[in-house]
Design a protein around this motif. Structure first.
Motif, short mmCIF file in Angstrom:
data_model
loop_
_atom_site.label_atom_id
_atom_site.label_comp_id
_atom_site.label_asym_id
_atom_site.label_seq_id
_atom_site.Cartn_x
_atom_site.Cartn_y
_atom_site.Cartn_z
N VAL A 145 0.84 -1.19 0.00
CA VAL A 145 0.00 0.00 0.00
C VAL A 145 0.87 1.25 0.00
CG1 VAL A 145 -1.70 1.32 1.31
CG2 VAL A 145 -1.92 -1.17 1.14
N ARG A 146 1.90 1.25 0.82
CA ARG A 146 2.79 2.41 0.89
C ARG A 146 3.48 2.66 -0.44
NH1 ARG A 146 5.54 5.48 4.71
NH2 ARG A 146 7.59 6.20 4.03
N GLY A 147 3.94 1.58 -1.08
CA GLY A 147 4.60 1.74 -2.37
C GLY A 147 3.66 2.26 -3.44
N THR A 148 2.43 1.75 -3.45
CA THR A 148 1.45 2.22 -4.42
C THR A 148 1.12 3.68 -4.20
OG1 THR A 148 0.48 0.00 -4.61
CG2 THR A 148 -0.88 1.86 -5.32
N MET A 149 0.89 4.07 -2.95
CA MET A 149 0.57 5.46 -2.65
C MET A 149 1.75 6.38 -2.95
SD MET A 149 -2.54 5.41 -1.90
CE MET A 149 -3.73 4.13 -1.60
N ARG A 150 2.94 5.88 -2.75
CA ARG A 150 4.12 6.67 -3.10
C ARG A 150 4.18 6.93 -4.60
NH1 ARG A 150 7.65 3.88 -0.55
NH2 ARG A 150 8.23 2.53 -2.29
N ASP A 151 3.80 5.92 -5.39
CA ASP A 151 3.75 6.11 -6.84
C ASP A 151 2.68 7.12 -7.23
OD1 ASP A 151 5.84 4.41 -7.47
OD2 ASP A 151 4.55 2.65 -7.63
N VAL A 152 1.53 7.08 -6.55
CA VAL A 152 0.47 8.04 -6.84
C VAL A 152 0.92 9.45 -6.51
CG1 VAL A 152 -1.89 8.75 -6.29
CG2 VAL A 152 -1.35 6.32 -6.51
N LEU A 153 1.58 9.62 -5.37
CA LEU A 153 2.09 10.94 -5.00
C LEU A 153 3.11 11.43 -6.02
CD1 LEU A 153 2.52 10.60 -1.13
CD2 LEU A 153 0.87 12.04 -2.34
N THR A 154 3.93 10.53 -6.52
CA THR A 154 4.89 10.91 -7.56
C THR A 154 4.16 11.36 -8.82
OG1 THR A 154 6.48 9.31 -6.69
CG2 THR A 154 6.86 10.13 -8.91
N TYR A 186 2.98 3.36 -16.27
CA TYR A 186 4.30 2.71 -16.31
C TYR A 186 4.54 1.87 -15.06
CZ TYR A 186 9.36 2.30 -15.88
OH TYR A 186 10.63 1.81 -15.69
N ARG A 187 4.09 2.39 -13.91
CA ARG A 187 4.27 1.68 -12.66
C ARG A 187 3.16 0.64 -12.42
NH1 ARG A 187 8.71 1.20 -10.22
NH2 ARG A 187 7.65 1.11 -8.19
N ARG A 188 2.22 0.53 -13.33
CA ARG A 188 1.11 -0.41 -13.25
C ARG A 188 0.24 -0.18 -12.02
NH1 ARG A 188 3.71 -6.21 -15.34
NH2 ARG A 188 4.45 -5.41 -17.37
N VAL A 189 0.17 1.06 -11.60
CA VAL A 189 -0.75 1.41 -10.53
C VAL A 189 -2.17 1.45 -11.05
CG1 VAL A 189 -1.37 3.22 -8.86
CG2 VAL A 189 1.04 2.69 -9.29
N ILE A 190 -2.34 1.90 -12.28
CA ILE A 190 -3.64 1.91 -12.95
C ILE A 190 -3.52 1.19 -14.28
CG2 ILE A 190 -4.27 4.10 -11.85
CD1 ILE A 190 -3.79 5.46 -14.55
N THR A 191 -4.65 0.88 -14.87
CA THR A 191 -4.68 0.34 -16.22
C THR A 191 -5.37 1.35 -17.13
OG1 THR A 191 -6.80 -0.80 -15.90
CG2 THR A 191 -4.79 -2.02 -15.34
#
Length: 361
Positions: free
Chosen positions: A28-37, A239-244
């Protein structure tokens, strides 16, 4: 069992646990970090176009959401979850959905509602049925309509003025045919106001204005102005595959088809297709809020249905002349959030080994 020396060995124990048995490496932390980026480009664009007050508003909203999450978890005697960065993401998204001139105390109140009412009251991350940032924005829009629709002045609007014969031209128009630079409401607000009067908006929609809408030089909420900045952030999430691609493409595509049908039906009144794509919060909503993994369907088919529903509702709210709101993205996503459980039940995942309906094993 015994070994070569005759000693008896204890049988090995088989440890079982619930799935998943193999971790994919994400958190969860990694995903949210990608969203913040991914939200960094829209935040930079907000500061560029609205000044340091935009940065201060982002800081206020983020602080309000993080503090509220901490207090709520303490009051419920549950483990602290501010470390997963989900509250920070909610704060930044809320700020990007606000006008830069909104009073700080109202922005902070919106952050409290986003976390306490829309998230923690349901049990925290993963249990909230509605997007917390959009709930906070809807609360502020309903409660403080005047400040939520007061926009920082921008020169996005250009009106062609031709002086009448025998009348001298105004100082800002030295010759007939030159454009006057004016400050006004948002582009969608101008279209909605004109539609209520049964008229066309009086601004010039040309290549210059298209560029302004794309780059972000127009009135509106801080994060919805620059389509370019939102696209850069969305590409990072892809790119980070957080979303499709399914929800953004079908959401924007549905808006485009709806706008094209309006254009063909009433060409004298309807705005061009690209106007609806570039204006308002469509890009920000389609890429960052409709794609919220907690509040959208779990299957690809369900996500397509969800996105099409968001697109239709957005255009209905935008284009009905008697409506009160010129923008429909926030309410459209919240309404479809309510339909997510129904969509998940309608489009169920076929479990491995389970017989198809109507077929016996």
């Amino acid at each position: 069992m015994s070994d070569e020396k005759g000693a008896v060995n204890e049988p090995s124990m088989l440890v079982t646990s619930s799935s998943p048995h193999i971790h994919c490496g994400t958190s969860v932390r990694g995903t949210m970090r990608d969203v913040l980026t991914g939200l960094i480009p829209p935040c930079i664009a907000a500061v560029v176009f609205f000044g340091l007050r935009a940065l201060a508003l982002i800081a206020v909203c983020t602080a309000a959401t993080v503090i509220t999450e901490y207090v709520c978890r303490k009051m419920m005697n549950r483990n602290n979850t501010i470390g997963d960065l989900s509250a920070a993401v909610t704060g930044v998204l809320l700020a990007l959905n606000l006008p830069s001139g909104l009073p700080f105390w109202q922005a902070a109140l919106g952050g409290v509602v986003s976390i306490a009412v829309a998230k923690q009251i349901f049990g925290g991350l993963g249990f909230n049925p509605f997007n917390p940032a959009l709930v906070g924005r809807a609360f502020l829009l309903i409660s403080f309509g005047a400040t939520m629709t007061s926009w920082t002045e921008s020169d996005w609007k250009r009106v062609e003025r031709v002086p009448e014969a025998g009348i001298s031209a105004p100082a800002e128009v030295p010759q007939p045919g030159y454009d006057v630079v004016m400050t006004t409401a948002t582009p969608l607000g101008e279209v909605k106001t004109a539609a209520k009067r049964g008229e066309k908006p009086d601004f010039v929609y040309d290549s210059q204005m298209r560029w302004k809408l794309f780059i972000g030089d127009r009135n509106g909420s801080m994060g919805e102005t620059s389509v370019l900045a939102v696209l850069i952030g969305a590409l990072w999430l892809l790119y980070r595959r957080v979303i499709t691609w399914h929800i953004p493409v079908f959401y924007i595509g549905t808006v485009a088809v709806f706008a094209l049908c309006l254009r063909l039906a009433v060409p004298d009144m309807a705005m061009p297709v690209d106007f609806h794509i570039l204006s308002g919060g469509l890009m920000l909503g389609a890429c960052f809020m409709a794609t919220d993994m907690v509040t959208n369907p779990v299957t690809r088919q369900g996500q397509v249905i969800f996105a099409i529903g968001c697109g239709i509702l957005t255009m209905i709210i935008r284009c009905v002349p008697g409506g009160a709101y010129p923008e429909g993205v926030s309410f459209a996503i919240l309404i479809m959030n309510a339909f997510t459980p129904l969509i998940n039940k309608m489009v169920r995942v076929h479990r491995f080994g389970e017989p198809k309906r109507g077929k016996a094993v």
